[in-house]
Design a protein around this motif. Structure first.
Motif, PDB file in Angstrom:
ATOM      1  N   ASN A  47       0.251  -1.474  -0.382  1.00  0.00           N
ATOM      2  CA  ASN A  47      -0.178  -0.461   0.156  1.00  0.00           C
ATOM      3  C   ASN A  47       0.436   1.019  -0.100  1.00  0.00           C
ATOM      4  O   ASN A  47       0.136   2.231  -0.283  1.00  0.00           O
ATOM      5  CB  ASN A  47      -0.977   0.000   1.196  1.00  0.00           C
ATOM      6  CG  ASN A  47      -1.599  -0.992   1.262  1.00  0.00           C
ATOM      7  OD1 ASN A  47      -2.850  -1.484   0.563  1.00  0.00           O
ATOM      8  ND2 ASN A  47      -2.496  -1.116   2.527  1.00  0.00           N
ATOM      9  N   LYS A  48       1.781   1.312   0.893  1.00  0.00           N
ATOM     10  CA  LYS A  48       2.796   2.632   0.978  1.00  0.00           C
ATOM     11  C   LYS A  48       2.950   2.453  -0.708  1.00  0.00           C
ATOM     12  O   LYS A  48       3.545   4.057  -1.073  1.00  0.00           O
ATOM     13  CB  LYS A  48       4.164   1.682   1.595  1.00  0.00           C
ATOM     14  CG  LYS A  48       4.185   2.549   2.825  1.00  0.00           C
ATOM     15  CD  LYS A  48       3.582   3.228   3.505  1.00  0.00           C
ATOM     16  CE  LYS A  48       3.309   3.702   4.904  1.00  0.00           C
ATOM     17  NZ  LYS A  48       3.472   5.094   5.052  1.00  0.00           N
ATOM     18  N   LEU A  49       3.653   1.808  -1.282  1.00  0.00           N
ATOM     19  CA  LEU A  49       3.752   2.528  -3.040  1.00  0.00           C
ATOM     20  C   LEU A  49       2.794   2.207  -3.964  1.00  0.00           C
ATOM     21  O   LEU A  49       2.841   3.937  -4.543  1.00  0.00           O
ATOM     22  CB  LEU A  49       4.487   0.878  -3.908  1.00  0.00           C
ATOM     23  CG  LEU A  49       4.843   0.567  -5.007  1.00  0.00           C
ATOM     24  CD1 LEU A  49       6.616   1.482  -4.913  1.00  0.00           C
ATOM     25  CD2 LEU A  49       5.456  -0.441  -5.455  1.00  0.00           C
ATOM     26  N   ILE A  50       1.390   1.823  -3.874  1.00  0.00           N
ATOM     27  CA  ILE A  50       0.580   2.394  -4.385  1.00  0.00           C
ATOM     28  C   ILE A  50       0.557   3.557  -3.761  1.00  0.00           C
ATOM     29  O   ILE A  50      -0.272   5.104  -4.369  1.00  0.00           O
ATOM     30  CB  ILE A  50      -1.291   1.714  -3.628  1.00  0.00           C
ATOM     31  CG1 ILE A  50      -0.205   0.032  -4.760  1.00  0.00           C
ATOM     32  CG2 ILE A  50      -2.341   2.603  -4.275  1.00  0.00           C
ATOM     33  CD1 ILE A  50      -1.835  -0.455  -4.311  1.00  0.00           C
ATOM     34  N   GLU A  51       0.884   4.292  -3.180  1.00  0.00           N
ATOM     35  CA  GLU A  51       0.280   5.507  -1.975  1.00  0.00           C
ATOM     36  C   GLU A  51       0.920   6.546  -2.518  1.00  0.00           C
ATOM     37  O   GLU A  51       1.501   8.200  -2.328  1.00  0.00           O
ATOM     38  CB  GLU A  51      -0.018   5.297  -0.708  1.00  0.00           C
ATOM     39  CG  GLU A  51      -1.213   4.854  -0.101  1.00  0.00           C
ATOM     40  CD  GLU A  51      -2.053   4.486   1.270  1.00  0.00           C
ATOM     41  OE1 GLU A  51      -0.889   4.762   1.860  1.00  0.00           O
ATOM     42  OE2 GLU A  51      -2.147   3.771   1.269  1.00  0.00           O
ATOM     43  N   SER A  52       2.297   5.867  -2.978  1.00  0.00           N
ATOM     44  CA  SER A  52       3.732   6.875  -3.454  1.00  0.00           C
ATOM     45  C   SER A  52       2.834   7.766  -4.190  1.00  0.00           C
ATOM     46  O   SER A  52       2.721   7.651  -5.076  1.00  0.00           O
ATOM     47  CB  SER A  52       4.676   5.567  -3.625  1.00  0.00           C
ATOM     48  OG  SER A  52       4.513   5.610  -4.764  1.00  0.00           O
ATOM     49  N   ARG A  53       4.029   8.705  -4.836  1.00  0.00           N
ATOM     50  CA  ARG A  53       3.999   9.687  -5.545  1.00  0.00           C
ATOM     51  C   ARG A  53       4.920   9.565  -6.850  1.00  0.00           C
ATOM     52  O   ARG A  53       6.273   9.797  -6.693  1.00  0.00           O
ATOM     53  CB  ARG A  53       3.944  11.231  -5.419  1.00  0.00           C
ATOM     54  CG  ARG A  53       4.353  12.085  -6.163  1.00  0.00           C
ATOM     55  CD  ARG A  53       4.540  13.663  -5.228  1.00  0.00           C
ATOM     56  NE  ARG A  53       5.259  14.153  -4.455  1.00  0.00           N
ATOM     57  CZ  ARG A  53       6.605  14.506  -5.098  1.00  0.00           C
ATOM     58  NH1 ARG A  53       6.632  14.841  -6.115  1.00  0.00           N
ATOM     59  NH2 ARG A  53       7.613  14.763  -4.403  1.00  0.00           N
ATOM     60  N   TYR A  54       4.611   9.541  -7.717  1.00  0.00           N
ATOM     61  CA  TYR A  54       4.913   8.565  -8.623  1.00  0.00           C
ATOM     62  C   TYR A  54       4.049   9.623 -10.355  1.00  0.00           C
ATOM     63  O   TYR A  54       2.980   9.918 -10.267  1.00  0.00           O
ATOM     64  CB  TYR A  54       5.634   7.774  -8.994  1.00  0.00           C
ATOM     65  CG  TYR A  54       4.555   7.074  -9.403  1.00  0.00           C
ATOM     66  CD1 TYR A  54       4.126   6.984 -10.693  1.00  0.00           C
ATOM     67  CD2 TYR A  54       4.198   6.430  -8.248  1.00  0.00           C
ATOM     68  CE1 TYR A  54       2.885   5.615 -10.506  1.00  0.00           C
ATOM     69  CE2 TYR A  54       3.297   5.471  -8.104  1.00  0.00           C
ATOM     70  CZ  TYR A  54       2.574   4.800 -10.144  1.00  0.00           C
ATOM     71  OH  TYR A  54       1.395   4.086  -9.675  1.00  0.00           O
ATOM     72  N   ASN A 100      10.740   9.071   7.294  1.00  0.00           N
ATOM     73  CA  ASN A 100      11.810   9.574   5.892  1.00  0.00           C
ATOM     74  C   ASN A 100      10.651   9.019   4.168  1.00  0.00           C
ATOM     75  O   ASN A 100      10.136   8.614   3.965  1.00  0.00           O
ATOM     76  CB  ASN A 100      13.326   8.546   5.835  1.00  0.00           C
ATOM     77  CG  ASN A 100      13.709   9.737   7.210  1.00  0.00           C
ATOM     78  OD1 ASN A 100      14.014  10.166   8.112  1.00  0.00           O
ATOM     79  ND2 ASN A 100      14.605   8.027   7.638  1.00  0.00           N
ATOM     80  N   LEU A 101      12.143  10.233   3.380  1.00  0.00           N
ATOM     81  CA  LEU A 101      11.222  10.106   2.500  1.00  0.00           C
ATOM     82  C   LEU A 101      12.108   9.378   1.141  1.00  0.00           C
ATOM     83  O   LEU A 101      13.257   9.782   1.818  1.00  0.00           O
ATOM     84  CB  LEU A 101      10.776  11.239   1.714  1.00  0.00           C
ATOM     85  CG  LEU A 101      10.358  11.533   0.278  1.00  0.00           C
ATOM     86  CD1 LEU A 101       9.250  10.720   0.101  1.00  0.00           C
ATOM     87  CD2 LEU A 101      10.317  12.885  -0.430  1.00  0.00           C
ATOM     88  N   LEU A 102      11.825   8.398   1.400  1.00  0.00           N
ATOM     89  CA  LEU A 102      12.652   7.573  -0.193  1.00  0.00           C
ATOM     90  C   LEU A 102      12.495   7.801  -1.558  1.00  0.00           C
ATOM     91  O   LEU A 102      11.255   7.631  -2.090  1.00  0.00           O
ATOM     92  CB  LEU A 102      12.316   5.725  -0.136  1.00  0.00           C
ATOM     93  CG  LEU A 102      13.484   5.061  -1.290  1.00  0.00           C
ATOM     94  CD1 LEU A 102      15.149   5.428  -1.281  1.00  0.00           C
ATOM     95  CD2 LEU A 102      12.690   3.891  -1.154  1.00  0.00           C
TER      96      LEU A 102
END
Length: 292
Positions: free
Chosen positions: A11-18, A87-89
């Motif tokens: 879910n973290k990947l789905i909610e990430s910004r890109y 942190n922001l990766l």
């Protein structure tokens, strides 16, 4: 019969910004669908140009040039993932892309392992077919975000937060009616697209509630509505599935065996079917059809 290709993401990947184009997103998700749930590490993922022709809905002669452009752009894309510690990766999707005569061999960046491998909790899965029919990248992203909450039945976003997740610049769609028309309503239209038999091609759609703060729309509440749907094979993404009937007008439930006949069953014209067979080959088409 083989199962439909399934995409599983944190879910973290789905909610990430890109920000990815539709073609880039389809390629990434095709890679994700190749990951086995028990894989402990990434492998290289080879996708043939014939498969890409089907996935991208691009004629085979043109995919040779298109895939070079797509992988070049993906290699430059930056993914922003908010981590549990605050942190922001910032990471690229791919570490390598090897182009051969007949395929492209891709490797995920190793930093993405926690978001794609051996996921036990806080993940979302869906069929790759559900994604390949969408023509708007925002429809793809909104579908992923809502699929997480399908069991809950709704999901709420701050307007600025949603735009940020979708990778929109601050200068894009500053007027809400433009954002609604080009992004939100377009997604709803694609979710509610039907085939010729009148069946939905997506398992959910939305109703939207606009929440104001003063005179300004500040939040959006997506009501997730489940709908019965008919899956369409990825390479038929722009062709409605044909509802065949016999001479009495009764539905014929089982697709025919032959490759050409089965393509025609799914709504492809005989001439188009001949073109697919000539360019892609019966064996590769049959491999795709076994999913369905």
């Amino acid at each position: 019969m083989k199962k439909c290709p399934v995409v599983v993401q944190s879910n973290k990947l789905i909610e990430s910004r890109y920000s990815l184009t539709v073609g880039e997103q389809r390629l990434i998700l095709a890679m994700v669908a190749r990951i086995d749930p028990d894989d402990k590490d990434f492998f290289t993922y080879e996708i043939t140009l014939r498969e890409l022709s089907i996935l991208m809905n691009v004629d085979l002669p043109y995919i040779y040039h298109e895939i070079d452009r797509i992988t070049e752009r993906i290699m430059e894309r930056v993914l922003h993932v908010q981590q549990p510690d605050g942190n922001l990766l910032k990471v690229h999707w791919l570490s390598t892309a090897l182009h051969t005569k007949d395929s492209v061999v891709l490797s995920f960046a190793p930093e993405l392992k926690p978001y794609l491998l051996r996921l036990k909790r806080e993940f979302t899965k869906y069929n790759l077919v559900a994604i390949t029919q969408f023509q708007s990248i925002y429809s793809i992203r909104i579908y992923q975000l809502l699929k997480q909450y399908k069991g809950i039945g709704y999901r709420e976003f701050k307007l600025d937060e949603l735009k940020d997740i979708l990778g929109l610049k601050k200068t894009q769609y500053t007027v809400f009616k433009d954002f609604y028309r080009r992004v939100l309503n377009q997604a709803k239209k694609e979710f509610e697209k039907k085939d010729k038999s009148g069946k939905f091609q997506c398992d959910l759609t939305i109703e939207l509630e606009k929440i104001r703060e003063g005179r300004k729309i500040a939040r959006l509440k997506f009501i997730i509505v489940e709908q019965e749907y008919q899956e369409v094979p990825a390479f038929l993404s722009d062709v409605s599935q044909k509802n065949q009937t016999d001479s009495q007008g009764e539905s014929v439930g089982t697709p025919p065996e032959g490759v050409k006949d089965r393509l025609i069953y799914y709504g492809i014209s005989p001439k188009q079917a001949d073109g697919f067979i000539k360019e892609i080959g019966e064996d590769d088409i049959q491999e795709v059809l076994t999913y369905y």
